[in-house]
Design a protein around this motif. Structure first.
Motif, short mmCIF file in Angstrom:
data_model
loop_
_atom_site.label_atom_id
_atom_site.label_comp_id
_atom_site.label_asym_id
_atom_site.label_seq_id
_atom_site.Cartn_x
_atom_site.Cartn_y
_atom_site.Cartn_z
N LEU A 8 40.95 64.51 195.76
CA LEU A 8 41.67 63.24 195.60
C LEU A 8 41.84 62.90 194.13
CD1 LEU A 8 42.94 60.66 196.69
CD2 LEU A 8 40.64 59.70 196.94
N ALA A 9 40.80 63.11 193.34
CA ALA A 9 40.87 62.83 191.91
C ALA A 9 41.96 63.68 191.25
CB ALA A 9 39.51 63.10 191.26
N LYS A 10 42.02 64.93 191.64
CA LYS A 10 43.04 65.82 191.09
C LYS A 10 44.43 65.33 191.46
CE LYS A 10 44.51 70.67 191.10
NZ LYS A 10 44.24 72.03 191.64
N ARG A 11 44.61 64.91 192.69
CA ARG A 11 45.91 64.43 193.15
C ARG A 11 46.33 63.17 192.39
NH1 ARG A 11 45.94 62.25 198.95
NH2 ARG A 11 45.02 64.30 199.34
N VAL A 12 45.39 62.23 192.25
CA VAL A 12 45.72 60.99 191.55
C VAL A 12 46.05 61.27 190.09
CG1 VAL A 12 44.76 58.80 190.73
CG2 VAL A 12 44.39 59.51 193.10
N ALA A 13 45.32 62.18 189.46
CA ALA A 13 45.58 62.52 188.07
C ALA A 13 46.97 63.16 187.91
CB ALA A 13 44.51 63.47 187.55
N GLU A 14 47.33 64.02 188.84
CA GLU A 14 48.60 64.74 188.75
C GLU A 14 49.80 63.86 189.07
OE1 GLU A 14 48.13 68.03 191.37
OE2 GLU A 14 47.05 69.26 189.90
N HIS A 15 49.61 62.87 189.95
CA HIS A 15 50.75 62.07 190.42
C HIS A 15 50.62 60.59 190.05
CE1 HIS A 15 52.10 65.54 192.73
NE2 HIS A 15 50.87 65.65 193.21
N SER A 16 49.89 60.30 189.00
CA SER A 16 49.64 58.91 188.64
C SER A 16 50.92 58.12 188.37
CB SER A 16 48.72 58.84 187.41
OG SER A 16 49.32 59.49 186.30
N GLU A 17 51.93 58.79 187.82
CA GLU A 17 53.17 58.09 187.49
C GLU A 17 53.92 57.61 188.72
OE1 GLU A 17 55.55 60.45 184.92
OE2 GLU A 17 54.10 60.45 183.27
N THR A 18 53.68 58.23 189.87
CA THR A 18 54.42 57.87 191.08
C THR A 18 53.62 56.97 192.02
OG1 THR A 18 53.67 59.87 192.26
CG2 THR A 18 55.72 60.03 191.00
#
Length: 346
Positions: A8-18
């Protein structure tokens, strides 16, 4: 839970702009966070969205989620967008609902930072300060262990409340000490002068002690890090990392002891999942790179230590994220993000 939180942390970091809006944060971060804790977010007997509980002064207001246990509200959750800087003003609805339900805990979150509240100071009245904060993108193993207490399987109100008061003051004291390290207050300087100086305190003595306090703090932390690294290496019965040397250093570059210790810290964090011999250090004039397989295309971290404010560059997202640090021990708090970066190259 650990693997789910890491993903989840990886996903949030990668897609934070959206996921800047509140609704995006709910679906992309908050619901997966509850799932990682073992709750069935699609079961209304466990997680109720848009929970309504009329208060004495207002009717029809809704809190974003209520986690249920044995048919009663256990945790109230209020969500904001990822771009929101959480503060006390966002506690309004949680405070009102907390007082009219049987909830013992409340969470205020922006999808990255999860602040946990209870009524430690006054019964049935939500505290203004959290007793525990979990940062999805920057947390330690100790924080993960605290978070585990809120999983569906391990949830025990009495056990959590027993530790909550300690956690609350540890967090507050840590912030105070961090301020003291950068700028020792006059009261601390006077107290320290009384301990280390036999004569009267004059301007020169005061200034000397004021300058010595931050330096002593840093030396103490560095010694602790060295001791922790030695312990980790000894427990692993692996002398290779202890005797390893930085690889392929650029000509004319001065590699500091602090950079070497930072590199060894990263090795100690990742050695459980990656052969320590694969984690290399390549120093440059502007930063010190820590690479997987000594490959510039596989960066694990960068140590920007050649400046007054030090930074650690993390690569669990699409580009380098520079995070300010005060000491080497802060690197241990990036364990999940370092592991996420390493997993990108698996």
């Amino acid at each position: 839970m650990d693997a789910q939180i890491s993903a989840l942390a990886k996903r949030v970091a990668e897609h934070s702009e959206t996921i800047q809006t509140e609704e995006a944060a709910k679906t992309s971060a908050v619901l997966p966070f509850l799932q990682a804790l073992g709750y069935d977010v699609f079961n209304p007997s466990e997680v109720v969205p848009e929970f309504t509980a009329d208060t004495y002064s207002r009717r029809g207001e809704k809190v974003d989620y209520a986690v249920m246990r044995d048919g009663a509200v256990s945790i109230l959750i209020e969500c904001k967008g990822l771009s929101t800087q959480l503060n006390e003003k966002h506690l309004g609805q949680l405070c009102r609902y907390f007082s009219v339900t049987k909830a013992r805990f409340a969470i205020l979150t922006n999808g990255r930072e999860f602040r946990f509240f209870s009524d430690l100071e006054e019964d049935n009245k939500l505290d203004k300060k959290p007793f525990f904060t979990f940062d999805l993108l920057d947390h330690s193993q100790a924080a993960l262990e605290e978070l585990r207490k809120f999983t569906r399987q391990d949830f025990d109100v009495a056990n959590i409340l027993e530790q909550a008061e300690r956690l609350k003051y540890v967090s507050i004291v840590r912030k105070v000490v961090e301020k003291w390290i950068d700028a020792p207050p006059d009261g601390l300087v006077r107290l320290m002068v009384q301990e280390v100086h036999d004569g009267r305190m004059n301007k020169d003595v005061r200034e000397a002690v004021a300058q010595a306090i931050p330096a002593a703090f840093r030396d103490l932390v560095r010694d602790k890090v060295r001791g922790r690294l030695s312990s980790v290496l000894e427990d692993g019965h692996d002398d290779r990392a202890a005797n390893a040397k930085p690889t392929e250093l650029d000509d004319g570059v001065d590699t500091t002891q602090e950079e070497i210790e930072g590199w060894l810290t990263v090795r100690s964090i990742l050695r459980a999942s990656i052969d320590a011999d694969r984690i290399h250090m390549r120093d440059a004039r502007s930063y010190c790179a820590i690479l997987l397989d000594n490959n510039n295309r596989k960066p694990l971290a960068r140590l920007h230590f050649n400046r007054k404010q030090k930074y650690v560059g993390l690569f669990d997202g699409d580009k380098e994220d520079r995070v300010p640090v005060q000491s080497l021990t802060d690197i241990f708090g990036f364990a999940t993000r370092l592991e996420a970066a390493a997993n990108k190259y698996a």
